[in-house]
Write a protein that holds these residues in place. Structure first.
Motif, PDB file in Angstrom:
ATOM      1  N   ALA A 382       0.829  -1.205   0.000  1.00  0.00           N
ATOM      2  CA  ALA A 382       0.000   0.000   0.000  1.00  0.00           C
ATOM      3  C   ALA A 382       0.864   1.257   0.000  1.00  0.00           C
ATOM      4  N   GLU A 383       1.962   1.246   0.748  1.00  0.00           N
ATOM      5  CA  GLU A 383       2.865   2.403   0.774  1.00  0.00           C
ATOM      6  C   GLU A 383       3.488   2.635  -0.597  1.00  0.00           C
ATOM      7  N   ILE A 384       3.972   1.571  -1.214  1.00  0.00           N
ATOM      8  CA  ILE A 384       4.631   1.696  -2.515  1.00  0.00           C
ATOM      9  C   ILE A 384       3.673   2.247  -3.563  1.00  0.00           C
ATOM     10  N   ASN A 385       2.429   1.782  -3.522  1.00  0.00           N
ATOM     11  CA  ASN A 385       1.439   2.175  -4.534  1.00  0.00           C
ATOM     12  C   ASN A 385       0.609   3.391  -4.141  1.00  0.00           C
ATOM     13  N   ASN A 386       0.788   3.870  -2.878  1.00  0.00           N
ATOM     14  CA  ASN A 386      -0.082   4.916  -2.330  1.00  0.00           C
ATOM     15  C   ASN A 386      -1.538   4.543  -2.584  1.00  0.00           C
ATOM     16  N   ASN A 423       3.946  -0.101  11.441  1.00  0.00           N
ATOM     17  CA  ASN A 423       3.769   1.347  11.558  1.00  0.00           C
ATOM     18  C   ASN A 423       2.277   1.654  11.569  1.00  0.00           C
ATOM     19  N   ILE A 424       1.697   1.724  12.759  1.00  0.00           N
ATOM     20  CA  ILE A 424       0.248   1.857  12.868  1.00  0.00           C
ATOM     21  C   ILE A 424      -0.233   3.211  12.383  1.00  0.00           C
ATOM     22  N   GLU A 425       0.561   4.252  12.532  1.00  0.00           N
ATOM     23  CA  GLU A 425       0.111   5.567  12.059  1.00  0.00           C
ATOM     24  C   GLU A 425      -0.007   5.585  10.538  1.00  0.00           C
ATOM     25  N   LYS A 426       0.982   4.991   9.862  1.00  0.00           N
ATOM     26  CA  LYS A 426       0.882   4.890   8.405  1.00  0.00           C
ATOM     27  C   LYS A 426      -0.300   4.013   8.014  1.00  0.00           C
ATOM     28  N   ALA A 427      -0.437   2.888   8.719  1.00  0.00           N
ATOM     29  CA  ALA A 427      -1.526   1.967   8.409  1.00  0.00           C
ATOM     30  C   ALA A 427      -2.878   2.632   8.626  1.00  0.00           C
ATOM     31  N   TYR A 428      -2.995   3.408   9.697  1.00  0.00           N
ATOM     32  CA  TYR A 428      -4.264   4.084   9.970  1.00  0.00           C
ATOM     33  C   TYR A 428      -4.560   5.133   8.905  1.00  0.00           C
TER      34      TYR A 428
END
Length: 733
Positions: A382-386, A423-428
């Protein structure tokens, strides 16, 4: 006897075009692998049809053995690369059973007839006699490598075909082989949606596969072929390799092969680490021991051999995936970019819509490290693809199959249970952007998996789509629980309010849930069995899908009517059947509804119907699963119910009781994730034989009587002892 020896990998191996009316198309494969292994080495009976594992018990020929497979899936499948078959003659240069690549010149192909009577399987091992060539073929595997062993007839020609263009659900786009010496080859295979694959290309799956292969004896001749002609080139879009060995050889020929989705160096490292100095028998024994070791997470004691076979076979399927996609050095690839992370193992094959229901609730108890790994894996993608978390993930790609937002559901469930770190903040932030269908996140375009969200954001329903609506509402409930656990009160209130609007989808005229048009009116439905707006279900089945408010749902339906409908739902179903219009255990929307009775104050009906499903929907043999095994979900339901539980709603960590299948069960907890406040072992005991006394009179946890029909995840993971006092129905009601 080792518990791993109870595993029967032939269970559920029926695929498309089945020959019995009432059975399941489990679509599993019988081949060799280790828990979560990248290599899953298995025979292939066909390339074509909805036979996603490559093997269908209903067939009578084998076209070869390939090194990577998926288990229990539909949508035509993918992988199935590097297919090898031993032969004793020159043959047509097609398998003869590859529907994706029909003959141009040949007619019979290289495939061989075989009999199920000669197939032998165990965890980590498979063998069969190829009748056409009278060659005895064996397979075993480690995490990143596999070994084939072929015993040819004495004084026969000894040849081997390596089919590099083969791919389940399509074909590879490009293949290249380099001859290192007369015992070793290396190669590269490229697969893209252009060549098909998952969903015949609609899944958008692309990957590069690299391999190192070594033979136990030198080959004396090599011939490349393409499009049914021998060629001089070692690369192309339909490449194969025909090898000749000395016909005077007395010993079997073994083929060792390591694969990597990163690069050829990764394949070399995998080969060196796992099979360079290992022979076939050593690897097979190591594979069996790996299964025995991983089965230490649950030990059961029982007298019914069928129950034991089903239990450990189901546990085996639960632990196949999500599998590793990283090499031994920790490197992995997403979107052709190489990454490395030592804090977790990058995993793949996340059948989200299926596995959030039972598999992840089970893994959170027996293998929380796998849950942690998969959340980190989904977050990385999800991070890589935004983007949102993948809905159905394969090799770092969101295939987009099915509906809902299951990655968010799995994250929320894990976080409220305390399974970390990530990284819960990123995940949230990603979860919230997905839930609100944001167009942008962190100054970049955000790719959401909720394409119909505009109407949903305003009115809390997706026009014309009941299944989508109810899946998103459940995701909103879990989002609310995640926000609440993080102290984000305003977000929690917003998402809970939206989730609680499920009652707006109840059609008073029909007296069931129903899809609504864009103007808010209900789509006309003939009756409860219409399937308008539903996904792999119908109105009756989908109407139950409010697991976070079963009591509220019963009030909406009418409390007495709800119980009557539930009984009718189960009574009308043929529980062993591939498909039902009423309760349909062969597909996920109905899973865990047996436990609604407990929530509504009738636990004895949960106990009755759960036992019925256990005994009728699961059987031994190739027809043993009542439907697609679905990457562990169908098996996980069985394992979890066999130890006496079901988590009905994700992010609500209540595990509702049903009567266990075994008199004694022992769960090994993990101090890295569980409190283990009482013990790192949870013992579950029944005071009587649960096969004779199938109703619960009382339950005690560490000597204290439980007043509710459930235990919380926190109570379970403290460890200690649960004792079920059992009786007959007349003693209960």
């Amino acid at each position: 006897m080792k518990n791993a020896l109870y595993v029967d990998t032939m269970i559920g191996t029926v695929g498309d075009g089945q020959i019995e009316e009432s059975h399941g198309g489990g679509k599993t494969y019988p081949g060799a692998c280790v828990p979560g292994g990248m290599v899953q080495l298995s025979p292939d009976t066909v390339s074509g049809g909805d036979n996603g594992s490559g093997y269908n018990y209903c067939h009578n020929t084998i076209e070869g053995f390939s090194f990577n497979h998926m288990s229990g899936i539909g949508w035509y499948g993918d992988l199935g690369n590097i297919q090898i078959i031993p032969v004793t003659e020159d043959t047509d240069l097609r398998s003869g059973s590859n529907e994706e690549q029909p003959f141009v010149k040949g007619s019979r192909g290289w495939k061989s007839e075989f009999s199920h009577e000669t197939e032998k399987t165990r965890a980590g091992y498979y063998s069969v006699l190829l009748d056409r060539y009278n060659v005895f073929a064996e397979a075993t595997a480690s995490e990143h490598t596999g070994i084939l062993r072929f015993t040819y007839p004495e004084n026969s020609e000894k040849k081997m075909i390596i089919n590099l263009s083969r791919r389940i659900g399509g074909k590879a786009d490009f293949q290249e082989v380099n001859i290192i010496n007369d015992k070793k080859i290396e190669g590269h295979i490229k697969c893209t949606p252009k060549g098909g694959g998952f969903g015949h290309g609609h899944g958008g799956i692309f990957y590069d596969l690299y391999f190192v292969m070594e033979f136990s004896t030198p080959f004396i001749n090599k011939r490349f072929f393409s499009n049914e002609e021998f060629i001089d080139e070692n690369k192309g879009d339909d490449l194969g390799l025909f090898l000749d060995f000395n016909r005077d050889l007395k010993d079997p020929i073994t083929v060792k092969c390591a694969i990597s989705y990163v690069d050829i160096e990764g394949a070399r490292k995998n080969f060196s680490a796992e099979c360079e100095n290992v022979d076939f028998d050593n690897m097979a024994e190591n594979a069996l021991q790996k299964w025995e070791d991983v089965f230490s997470c649950i030990k059961v004691s029982g007298t019914d051999e069928i129950d034991l076979k089903l239990f450990y076979t189901c546990l085996y399927h639960v632990l196949l995936d999500p599998r590793t996609m990283a090499d031994v050095d920790g490197r992995f690839v997403i979107n052709y970019e190489v990454f490395k992370d030592s804090d977790y193992k990058q995993r793949t094959v996340f059948s989200g819509w299926d596995v959030y229901r039972s598999e992840f609730p089970l893994l959170s108890i027996i293998r929380p490290d796998m849950v942690r790994d998969d959340i980190n894996s989904l977050l990385k993608i999800a991070e890589i693809n935004n983007s949102s978390f993948p809905r159905w993930e394969l090799l770092g790609i969101n295939a987009g199959c099915m509906v809902g937002d299951p990655g968010l559901i799995v994250l929320a469930d894990a976080f409220v249970k305390g399974i970390k770190p990530y990284n819960i903040e990123k995940a949230y932030k990603i979860s919230k952007a997905s839930s609100l269908c944001e167009q942008e996140l962190d100054g970049k375009t955000f790719k959401t998996i909720r394409p119909d969200c505009e109407a949903y954001l305003e009115e809390a329903y997706v026009p014309e789509k009941l299944s989508d609506t109810l899946e998103y509402l459940l995701a909103d409930y879990t989002m609310a629980k995640l926000a609440e656990a993080l102290g984000k009160t305003e977000d929690a209130e917003f998402f809970m309010n939206r989730a609680n609007r499920y009652n707006e989808n109840y059609n008073e005229a029909l007296q069931f849930m129903a899809p609504r048009k864009a103007n808010g009116e209900f789509v006309f439905e003939e009756d409860r069995y219409d399937d308008d707006g539903t996904v792999e279900s119908n109105i009756f089945q989908q109407s139950w899908f409010v697991p976070y408010d079963v009591v509220g749902l019963s009030k909406l339906f009418g409390e007495e009517r709800t119980i009557e409908l539930l009984e009718e739902f189960f009574e009308r179903a043929d529980l062993k059947s591939l498909w039902n219009d009423d309760y349909n255990h062969s597909n996920e929307p109905c899973h865990n509804i047996t436990h609604y009775f407990s929530i509504l104050g009738l636990p004895e009906r949960t106990q009755y119907w759960t036992r019925r499903v256990q005994k009728e929907a699961y059987r031994t043999g190739a027809y043993g699963f009542c439907g697609n095994e679905d990457v562990g979900q169908l098996s996980a339901w069985y394992v979890l119910s066999a130890i006496g539980f079901a988590q009905v709603c994700p992010a609500d960590p209540k595990y509702y009781f049903n009567t266990p299948l075994f008199r004694s069960i022992e769960l090994k907890l993990d101090k890295n994730f569980h409190s283990c406040e009482v013990s790192d072992i949870l013992k579950i005991k029944c005071d009587k034989n649960p096969l004779e006394f199938s109703y619960i009179k009382s339950v005690k946890l560490n000597g204290n009587k439980i007043k509710e029909n459930f235990l919380t995840y926190e109570e379970i993971t403290k460890g200690g002892e649960i004792v079920f006092e059992l009786g007959e129905i007349k003693e209960i009601v």
